[in-house]
Design an enzyme around this catalytic site. Structure first.
Site, mmCIF file in Angstrom:
data_model
loop_
_atom_site.group_PDB
_atom_site.id
_atom_site.type_symbol
_atom_site.label_atom_id
_atom_site.label_comp_id
_atom_site.label_asym_id
_atom_site.label_seq_id
_atom_site.Cartn_x
_atom_site.Cartn_y
_atom_site.Cartn_z
ATOM 1 N N LYS A 176 1.002 -1.169 0.050
ATOM 2 C CA LYS A 176 0.085 -0.071 0.067
ATOM 3 C C LYS A 176 0.887 1.220 -0.036
ATOM 4 O O LYS A 176 1.712 1.512 0.799
ATOM 5 C CB LYS A 176 -0.680 -0.083 0.973
ATOM 6 C CG LYS A 176 -1.995 0.969 1.270
ATOM 7 C CD LYS A 176 -2.590 1.410 2.527
ATOM 8 C CE LYS A 176 -1.952 2.540 3.227
ATOM 9 N NZ LYS A 176 -1.879 3.856 2.391
ATOM 10 N N GLU A 251 10.998 1.419 9.331
ATOM 11 C CA GLU A 251 11.634 2.452 9.130
ATOM 12 C C GLU A 251 11.196 3.764 9.412
ATOM 13 O O GLU A 251 10.158 4.126 8.783
ATOM 14 C CB GLU A 251 12.242 2.630 7.761
ATOM 15 C CG GLU A 251 12.937 1.457 7.224
ATOM 16 C CD GLU A 251 14.436 0.984 7.684
ATOM 17 O OE1 GLU A 251 14.873 2.110 8.437
ATOM 18 O OE2 GLU A 251 14.934 0.005 7.890
ATOM 19 N N CYS A 285 13.315 11.899 5.421
ATOM 20 C CA CYS A 285 13.795 11.400 6.822
ATOM 21 C C CYS A 285 14.934 11.581 7.040
ATOM 22 O O CYS A 285 15.609 11.512 8.336
ATOM 23 C CB CYS A 285 13.188 9.850 6.974
ATOM 24 S SG CYS A 285 14.106 8.654 5.610
ATOM 25 N N GLU A 387 9.924 15.470 15.700
ATOM 26 C CA GLU A 387 10.273 15.432 14.056
ATOM 27 C C GLU A 387 9.443 16.525 13.702
ATOM 28 O O GLU A 387 8.090 16.429 13.851
ATOM 29 C CB GLU A 387 9.961 14.166 13.527
ATOM 30 C CG GLU A 387 10.415 14.163 12.217
ATOM 31 C CD GLU A 387 10.017 12.530 11.239
ATOM 32 O OE1 GLU A 387 9.078 11.836 11.714
ATOM 33 O OE2 GLU A 387 11.027 12.099 10.617
#
Ligand code: NDP
Length: 483
Positions: A176, A251, A285, A387
Site C-alpha cells: 500500500k 523505518e 527522513c 520530528e
C-alpha cells in the site's frame, strides 16, 4: 502508460476498483485541487489481494531466479523508458520539483528494481563445517505473503525499495502506498502488467492507512511487514505484529544532527548543508534538522546560511528554477507552521522564513512555505526533540567534541547524522559514538544500495538495503548433515 482520473487497485494481475466502489479525493498540493480519485479500499480488498498472493506463491517462489531477474529488470526498463510520465505524476501528486522527481525519485525507483533483480543472482547462504562430523548449510527461503507499506515523501522510491527485494527473494506482496501520493504506484501496476509479472505476485491496494493499511497489518496470512513511516504509526504496527510473531522491519522518523567543525571545507559544507536541510522541503527522513556549528565559525556560518536560504526559490514544481515546491498537504503545512510558532514560544529567533508564500493564479491555494532557520533554542525543547519533517532547521553553536556528541545523541531518534571536518581521526572517533544508523562524513545522501539502511532508538528496528533486505525477506533454515 499514463495516469488516469480514477485509479484502481492492482489485484490478481488486474486493475480493479475497491469492493466498496468508493473513492477518495486525490489532491495536488501545488494547487490544492482534487485531480484524481483513489479506491477507498478496506479489509475485503486486502483479503482478495492476499488470496491472489497465496495462489501465486508456489510458482513464483519456485521460479528460476533468472526468471525473477528478467521480469524485475523489465519493470526497471519500463520505468526508465517512461521517466517523463512517472516524474510528472510524482510531482503532481507530491508537490516536489520536477527536477527532483526526474533526477532522484524515478531514477532511484528503477535502480531499486535493477539492483535487486541482479542482487538475487549473487545471493548466497552460509555453511558451517564441524570438522570430521557434520556440515551445516543455511537454506534461505521466501517467507510467503508479505506486506509493504510506504509513506508519501519519496513515493515510488520507497515503495520500490521494499517491493523489489521482496519479489526478488520469491515472496508475493500486498503493498500500500500513501493515499496522499498513489499515482506512481498505480503507474507501477501498469508497468508490472506490461512486464509480464505473473498475476497475484504483486498486489497494490490503495486507500487510507487506518483502513487498508491496518487490514494488511492485521491479516494473519501476511507473515512479514516492511513499513516506512512515522514513529507513532510504527508503534501501532509493532503492537499488532509482535504478538502475531510477524517479521517486522520498521523505518521510522528522524531528528538528524549535522555537526560542523571549524576545520571543514566551508564551501562544500555550505552547499551540502543547504541540500540536507531543505531538499524535498525537508520532507526526507534523512534531512539534517539540527545543525551544530563549532563556535569559531558560528557567525560566519549563520550569515552565509541565512543568506543562501533566503535566496532559495519556492514555487511552481514544474519550473526549472524552483528549489522547493509545495508541502504535501494542508494538514502537513499546518503541522509544520505550528512548530514554527512553538519555536517562538520556546524562545527561538526566526532568522529567515517562517511564513507561507503568497502565490498567484493556479497556485494561490497551494501549500507553499518559506524555508526557515531558527536559533537560540536549547536541546531539550520540543522544537529540537520532535520530528517536524518540513523546511525548518535549528542552528546552535558548540565548543567541544564532547558537547557536539552529547547534543547529537540528545533525542529519542537515531536515524542519520552528518559530520563536517577535515580531521579524519576526529571524524571516525565521532562516527563510532554517534547513535545513528547512518553517518555521513563530509557528504550527505551519498547512497550505495549495498549498504545497510535504517535507524536506531525510535527511528526503527531492522535494516533495509543490500543483503539486509534479502535476509529480511527470507527465512533462514539450518540443515545439518552428519558424515
Ligand atoms: P505515516 O506513518 O502516517 O504513514 C506511512 C504509511 O503508513 C502510509 O502509507 C500510511 O497510509 C500508512 N498507515 C498509516 N496508519 C497506518 C496503520 N494504522 N496501519 C498500517 N498502515 C498505516 O507516515 P507519513 O506518510 O506521514 O510519512 C512521514 C514519516 O515517514 C516521517 O516520520 C518520516 O520520518 C518517516 N520516514 C522514514 C524513513 C526511514 O527510512 N526511516 C524514510 C521516509 C520517511 P496513509 O498515508 O494512506 O495514511
Amino acid at each position: 502508460m499514463g495516469p488516469d482520473k480514477y485509479l484502481k487497485n492492482y489485484i490478481d494481475g488486474a486493475l480493479v476498483p475497491a469492493v466498496s466502489g468508493e473513492y477518495l479525493d486525490n489532491i495536488t498540493p501545488a494547487t490544492a485541487k482534487v485531480y484524481s480519485f483513489i479506491p477507498d479500499s478496506d479489509e475485503k480488498d486486502v483479503e482478495r489481494a492476499v488470496e491472489a498472493a497465496e495462489r501465486a506463491f508456489p510458482e513464483w517462489s519456485n521460479a528460476d531466479i533468472r526468471t525473477r531477474f528478467r521480469i524485475l529488470t523489465r519493470i526497471a526498463d519500463i520505468i526508465e523508458q517512461n521517466l517523463d510520465v512517472f516524474s510528472r505524476a510524482e510531482s503532481i501528486d507530491s508537490g516536489k520539483p520536477i527536477s527532483m522527481s526526474k533526477s532522484v525519485d524515478i531514477p532511484r525507483s528503477q535502480a531499486n528494481f535493477r539492483f535487486f533483480a541482479t542482487a538475487i543472482l549473487h545471493f548466497s547462504s552460509e555453511s558451517h563445517h564441524i570438522p570430521s562430523e557434520a556440515i551445516n548449510f543455511t537454506l534461505r527461503q521466501p517467507i510467503g505473503v508479505v506486506g509493504c507499506i510506504s509513506p508519501w515523501n519519496l513515493p515510488l522510491y520507497l515503495f520500490s525499495w521494499k517491493i523489489a527485494p521482496a519479489l526478488a527473494t520469491g515472496n508475493c506482496v500486498v503493498a500500500k502506498p500513501s493515499e496522499m501520493t498513489p499515482m506512481t504506484a498505480y503507474l507501477l501496476s501498469k508497468a508490472c502488467i506490461e512486464a509480464g509479472l505473473p498475476k497475484g505476485v504483486l498486489n497494490i491496494v490503495h486507500g487510507l492507512g487506518g483502513k487498508a493499511g491496518q487490514a494488511i497489518v492485521d491479516n494473519p496470512k501476511i507473515k512479514a511487514i516492511s513499513f516506512t513511516g512515522g514513529t507513532n504509526t510504527g508503534k501501532k504496527i509493532a503492537a499488532i505484529a509482535a504478538p502475531a510473531f510477524k517479521k517486522l522491519s520498521l523505518e521510522l522518523g528522524g531528528k538528524n544532527p549535522n555537526i560542523i567543525f571549524a576545520d571543514c571545507d566551508f564551501d562544500q559544507m555550505m552547499v551540502d548543508t543547504l541540500r540536507s536541510s531543505f531538499s524535498n522541503n525537508g520532507q526526507i527522513c534523512l534531512c539534517g534538522s539540527r545543525i551544530y556549528i563549532e563556535r569559531p565559525i558560528y557567525e560566519r556560518f549563520k550569515d552565509e546560511f541565512v543568506k543562501r536560504t533566503s535566496f532559495l526559490k519556492v514555487g511552481d514544481p514544474f519550473s526549472s528554477v524552483t528549489d522547493l515546491g509545495a508541502l504535501v498537504s494542508q494538514q502537513h503545512k499546518e503541522k509544520v507552521m505550528s512548530y514554527i510558532s512553538l519555536a517562538e514560544v520556546e524562545g527561538g529567533t526566526i532568522l529567515c522564513g517562517g511564513k507561507e508564500v503568497e502565490m498567484q493564479g493556479d497556485y494561490e491555494n497551494g501549500y507553499f512555505l518559506r524555508p526557515t532557520v531558527i536559533e537560540g533554542l536549547p536541546i531539550d525543547c520540543r522544537t529540537n526533540q520532535e520530528e517536524i519533517f518540513g523546511p525548518v532547521v535549528t542552528i546552535a553553536p558548540f565548543d567541544t567534541e564532547e558537547e557536539a556528541i552529547a547534543l547529537a545523541n540528545g533525542t529519542a531518534y537515531g536515524l542519520s547524522a552528518t559530520v563536517w571536518t577535515k580531521n579524519i581521526a576526529k571524524a571516525n572517533r565521532i562516527a563510532e559514538r554517534l547513535q545513528a544508523g547512518i553517518v555521513w562524513i563530509n557528504c550527505w545522501m551519498v547512497r550505495d544500495l549495498r549498504t545497510p539502511f535504517g535507524g536506531m532508538k525510535s527511528s526503527g528496528v531492522g535494516r533495509e538495503g543490500g543483503l539486509e533486505a534479502l535476509r529480511f525477506f527470507t527465512e533462514p533454515k539450518n540443515v545439518c548433515i552428519r558424515y
